[in-house]
Design a protein around this motif. Structure first.
Motif, PDB file in Angstrom:
ATOM      1  N   LYS A  90      60.806 -20.485 -51.757  1.00 21.99           N
ATOM      2  CA  LYS A  90      59.410 -20.806 -51.468  1.00 21.99           C
ATOM      3  C   LYS A  90      59.217 -20.968 -49.963  1.00 21.99           C
ATOM      4  O   LYS A  90      60.087 -21.435 -49.247  1.00 21.99           O
ATOM      5  CB  LYS A  90      58.992 -22.096 -52.172  1.00 21.99           C
ATOM      6  N   ALA A  91      58.053 -20.600 -49.509  1.00 17.58           N
ATOM      7  CA  ALA A  91      57.685 -20.771 -48.106  1.00 17.58           C
ATOM      8  C   ALA A  91      56.650 -21.889 -48.051  1.00 17.58           C
ATOM      9  O   ALA A  91      55.569 -21.754 -48.620  1.00 17.58           O
ATOM     10  CB  ALA A  91      57.118 -19.482 -47.547  1.00 17.58           C
ATOM     11  N   ASP A  92      56.989 -22.994 -47.393  1.00 18.59           N
ATOM     12  CA  ASP A  92      56.015 -24.078 -47.287  1.00 18.59           C
ATOM     13  C   ASP A  92      54.995 -23.747 -46.196  1.00 18.59           C
ATOM     14  O   ASP A  92      55.110 -22.751 -45.478  1.00 18.59           O
ATOM     15  CB  ASP A  92      56.699 -25.425 -47.050  1.00 18.59           C
ATOM     16  N   ALA A  93      53.978 -24.586 -46.100  1.00 19.36           N
ATOM     17  CA  ALA A  93      52.868 -24.329 -45.171  1.00 19.36           C
ATOM     18  C   ALA A  93      53.358 -24.196 -43.727  1.00 19.36           C
ATOM     19  O   ALA A  93      52.861 -23.348 -42.981  1.00 19.36           O
ATOM     20  CB  ALA A  93      51.822 -25.433 -45.285  1.00 19.36           C
ATOM     21  N   ARG A  94      54.329 -24.995 -43.348  1.00 20.13           N
ATOM     22  CA  ARG A  94      54.842 -24.926 -41.971  1.00 20.13           C
ATOM     23  C   ARG A  94      55.560 -23.592 -41.719  1.00 20.13           C
ATOM     24  O   ARG A  94      55.372 -22.971 -40.679  1.00 20.13           O
ATOM     25  CB  ARG A  94      55.767 -26.095 -41.690  1.00 20.13           C
ATOM     26  N   PHE A  95      56.387 -23.158 -42.675  1.00 21.32           N
ATOM     27  CA  PHE A  95      57.085 -21.880 -42.548  1.00 21.32           C
ATOM     28  C   PHE A  95      56.070 -20.745 -42.419  1.00 21.32           C
ATOM     29  O   PHE A  95      56.212 -19.860 -41.573  1.00 21.32           O
ATOM     30  CB  PHE A  95      58.002 -21.650 -43.760  1.00 21.32           C
ATOM     31  N   VAL A  96      55.027 -20.784 -43.259  1.00 19.72           N
ATOM     32  CA  VAL A  96      53.993 -19.745 -43.221  1.00 19.72           C
ATOM     33  C   VAL A  96      53.330 -19.705 -41.843  1.00 19.72           C
ATOM     34  O   VAL A  96      53.218 -18.650 -41.228  1.00 19.72           O
ATOM     35  CB  VAL A  96      52.952 -19.950 -44.348  1.00 19.72           C
ATOM     36  N   ARG A  97      52.920 -20.857 -41.353  1.00 13.76           N
ATOM     37  CA  ARG A  97      52.237 -20.897 -40.052  1.00 13.76           C
ATOM     38  C   ARG A  97      53.179 -20.493 -38.914  1.00 13.76           C
ATOM     39  O   ARG A  97      52.807 -19.728 -38.030  1.00 13.76           O
ATOM     40  CB  ARG A  97      51.647 -22.272 -39.768  1.00 13.76           C
ATOM     41  N   ASP A  98      54.419 -20.995 -38.944  1.00 17.04           N
ATOM     42  CA  ASP A  98      55.361 -20.703 -37.864  1.00 17.04           C
ATOM     43  C   ASP A  98      55.748 -19.223 -37.807  1.00 17.04           C
ATOM     44  O   ASP A  98      55.958 -18.685 -36.728  1.00 17.04           O
ATOM     45  CB  ASP A  98      56.633 -21.547 -38.004  1.00 17.04           C
ATOM     46  N   THR A  99      55.871 -18.578 -38.959  1.00 20.20           N
ATOM     47  CA  THR A  99      56.323 -17.184 -38.969  1.00 20.20           C
ATOM     48  C   THR A  99      55.175 -16.175 -38.922  1.00 20.20           C
ATOM     49  O   THR A  99      55.333 -15.083 -38.386  1.00 20.20           O
ATOM     50  CB  THR A  99      57.223 -16.880 -40.180  1.00 20.20           C
ATOM     51  N   SER A 100      54.026 -16.563 -39.490  1.00 16.90           N
ATOM     52  CA  SER A 100      52.897 -15.623 -39.516  1.00 16.90           C
ATOM     53  C   SER A 100      51.903 -15.864 -38.385  1.00 16.90           C
ATOM     54  O   SER A 100      51.238 -14.943 -37.932  1.00 16.90           O
ATOM     55  CB  SER A 100      52.168 -15.679 -40.860  1.00 16.90           C
ATOM     56  N   GLY A 101      51.769 -17.121 -37.996  1.00 25.86           N
ATOM     57  CA  GLY A 101      50.738 -17.484 -37.022  1.00 25.86           C
ATOM     58  C   GLY A 101      49.419 -17.820 -37.687  1.00 25.86           C
ATOM     59  O   GLY A 101      48.426 -18.078 -37.016  1.00 25.86           O
ATOM     60  N   TYR A 102      49.400 -17.824 -39.036  1.00 28.24           N
ATOM     61  CA  TYR A 102      48.187 -18.098 -39.797  1.00 28.24           C
ATOM     62  C   TYR A 102      48.431 -19.240 -40.786  1.00 28.24           C
ATOM     63  O   TYR A 102      49.551 -19.422 -41.262  1.00 28.24           O
ATOM     64  CB  TYR A 102      47.756 -16.864 -40.602  1.00 28.24           C
ATOM     65  N   ALA A 103      47.359 -19.933 -41.130  1.00 29.83           N
ATOM     66  CA  ALA A 103      47.435 -20.966 -42.164  1.00 29.83           C
ATOM     67  C   ALA A 103      47.285 -20.317 -43.536  1.00 29.83           C
ATOM     68  O   ALA A 103      46.636 -19.266 -43.673  1.00 29.83           O
ATOM     69  CB  ALA A 103      46.322 -21.996 -41.954  1.00 29.83           C
ATOM     70  N   ILE A 104      47.876 -20.939 -44.534  1.00 36.52           N
ATOM     71  CA  ILE A 104      47.727 -20.466 -45.907  1.00 36.52           C
ATOM     72  C   ILE A 104      46.233 -20.391 -46.217  1.00 36.52           C
ATOM     73  O   ILE A 104      45.470 -21.282 -45.882  1.00 36.52           O
ATOM     74  CB  ILE A 104      48.457 -21.407 -46.886  1.00 36.52           C
ATOM     75  N   GLY A 105      45.827 -19.309 -46.865  1.00 33.81           N
ATOM     76  CA  GLY A 105      44.416 -19.083 -47.170  1.00 33.81           C
ATOM     77  C   GLY A 105      43.757 -18.115 -46.206  1.00 33.81           C
ATOM     78  O   GLY A 105      42.695 -17.586 -46.480  1.00 33.81           O
ATOM     79  N   GLY A 106      44.416 -17.874 -45.072  1.00 34.43           N
ATOM     80  CA  GLY A 106      43.875 -16.948 -44.089  1.00 34.43           C
ATOM     81  C   GLY A 106      44.915 -15.971 -43.571  1.00 34.43           C
ATOM     82  O   GLY A 106      44.710 -15.341 -42.538  1.00 34.43           O
ATOM     83  N   VAL A 107      46.050 -15.858 -44.287  1.00 30.04           N
ATOM     84  CA  VAL A 107      47.139 -15.002 -43.808  1.00 30.04           C
ATOM     85  C   VAL A 107      46.718 -13.537 -43.842  1.00 30.04           C
ATOM     86  O   VAL A 107      46.391 -12.984 -44.886  1.00 30.04           O
ATOM     87  CB  VAL A 107      48.429 -15.213 -44.632  1.00 30.04           C
ATOM     88  N   CYS A 108      46.722 -12.943 -42.677  1.00 31.81           N
ATOM     89  CA  CYS A 108      46.357 -11.539 -42.489  1.00 31.81           C
ATOM     90  C   CYS A 108      47.599 -10.669 -42.707  1.00 31.81           C
ATOM     91  O   CYS A 108      48.712 -11.122 -42.437  1.00 31.81           O
ATOM     92  CB  CYS A 108      45.841 -11.377 -41.056  1.00 31.81           C
ATOM     93  N   PRO A 109      47.438  -9.443 -43.168  1.00 26.64           N
ATOM     94  CA  PRO A 109      48.614  -8.586 -43.345  1.00 26.64           C
ATOM     95  C   PRO A 109      49.191  -8.023 -42.037  1.00 26.64           C
ATOM     96  O   PRO A 109      50.242  -7.401 -42.044  1.00 26.64           O
ATOM     97  CB  PRO A 109      48.108  -7.459 -44.253  1.00 26.64           C
ATOM     98  N   ILE A 110      48.532  -8.260 -40.920  1.00 28.64           N
ATOM     99  CA  ILE A 110      49.005  -7.750 -39.627  1.00 28.64           C
ATOM    100  C   ILE A 110      49.023  -8.880 -38.597  1.00 28.64           C
ATOM    101  O   ILE A 110      48.430  -9.933 -38.809  1.00 28.64           O
ATOM    102  CB  ILE A 110      48.120  -6.590 -39.104  1.00 28.64           C
ATOM    103  N   GLY A 111      49.714  -8.638 -37.481  1.00 28.00           N
ATOM    104  CA  GLY A 111      49.678  -9.570 -36.358  1.00 28.00           C
ATOM    105  C   GLY A 111      50.527 -10.811 -36.528  1.00 28.00           C
ATOM    106  O   GLY A 111      50.190 -11.865 -35.990  1.00 28.00           O
ATOM    107  N   HIS A 112      51.641 -10.712 -37.224  1.00 28.62           N
ATOM    108  CA  HIS A 112      52.497 -11.870 -37.464  1.00 28.62           C
ATOM    109  C   HIS A 112      53.356 -12.208 -36.254  1.00 28.62           C
ATOM    110  O   HIS A 112      53.755 -11.315 -35.490  1.00 28.62           O
ATOM    111  CB  HIS A 112      53.379 -11.613 -38.684  1.00 28.62           C
ATOM    112  N   VAL A 113      53.662 -13.486 -36.092  1.00 29.21           N
ATOM    113  CA  VAL A 113      54.519 -13.963 -35.014  1.00 29.21           C
ATOM    114  C   VAL A 113      55.922 -13.376 -35.180  1.00 29.21           C
ATOM    115  O   VAL A 113      56.525 -12.892 -34.227  1.00 29.21           O
ATOM    116  CB  VAL A 113      54.576 -15.514 -35.016  1.00 29.21           C
ATOM    117  N   VAL A 114      56.444 -13.437 -36.400  1.00 27.27           N
ATOM    118  CA  VAL A 114      57.745 -12.871 -36.742  1.00 27.27           C
ATOM    119  C   VAL A 114      57.476 -11.706 -37.690  1.00 27.27           C
ATOM    120  O   VAL A 114      56.832 -11.894 -38.725  1.00 27.27           O
ATOM    121  CB  VAL A 114      58.647 -13.921 -37.437  1.00 27.27           C
ATOM    122  N   LYS A 115      57.960 -10.523 -37.346  1.00 21.48           N
ATOM    123  CA  LYS A 115      57.723  -9.352 -38.195  1.00 21.48           C
ATOM    124  C   LYS A 115      58.344  -9.606 -39.569  1.00 21.48           C
ATOM    125  O   LYS A 115      59.541  -9.813 -39.691  1.00 21.48           O
ATOM    126  CB  LYS A 115      58.315  -8.104 -37.564  1.00 21.48           C
TER     127      LYS A 115
END
Length: 165
Positions: A92-117
């Motif tokens: 599971k990816a918790d909210a912090r992992f999602v934000r740290d790796t994607s750059g987005y908060a859960i509920g707004g994660v875009c399929p492009i532009g991630h911090v970590v590919k």
């Protein structure tokens, strides 16, 4: 629906809008009047089918903590076993992992532009539709695209990732 002025967008959605412009995408980021955190909410706000919502779900690959992004049709639940069979064991990816790796908060994660590919898969069911809507970095922000555009923007392969009854 009218596109808002770029500067009127929340910062995370503005970042996505700029990225879309850089990619030559011809459709703007659209702000929903109410949240689009769930596929049903987004579809209701857009007047489209829930299946046309391209929802982004992030998992954590256990062997190396790499983010795994599955972009799935809004009506599908992701079959974690199918995804794991392709990319390795998932956690599971918790909210912090999602934000740290994607750059987005859960509920707004875009399929492009991630911090970590991320390691990435596209739900093959998305290709049944001519038009999709994806999150644009904010729970109220979305953008329209075709499945082919999604595949080009992400470089991800289509796969059977849906949980089937």
């Amino acid at each position: 629906m009218d596109a808002p002025d770029l500067e009127a967008l929340p910062e995370s959605a503005r970042r996505v809008a700029r990225l879309l412009i850089e990619l030559g995408h011809d459709r703007p980021v659209v702000m929903l009047p109410q949240t689009g955190k769930t596929s049903a909410e987004a579809a209701a706000g857009l007047g489209c089918e829930v299946a046309q919502i391209a929802k982004s779900i992030i998992f954590r690959r256990l062997k190396d903590n790499a983010p795994v992004l599955v972009v799935a049709s809004g009506i599908n639940r992701v079959d974690e076993a199918k995804v794991a069979a392709r990319v390795g064991e998932l956690g599971k990816a918790d909210a912090r992992f999602v934000r740290d790796t994607s750059g987005y908060a859960i509920g707004g994660v875009c399929p492009i532009g991630h911090v970590v590919k991320p390691v990435m898969l596209l739900d093959e069911d998305l290709f049944r539709y001519d038009s999709l809507w994806a999150a644009a970095g904010h729970p109220n922000a979305v953008f329209n695209l075709t499945p082919a555009q999604l595949a080009r923007m992400t470089g991800a392969e289509a796969a059977d990732v849906a949980l089937r009854a």
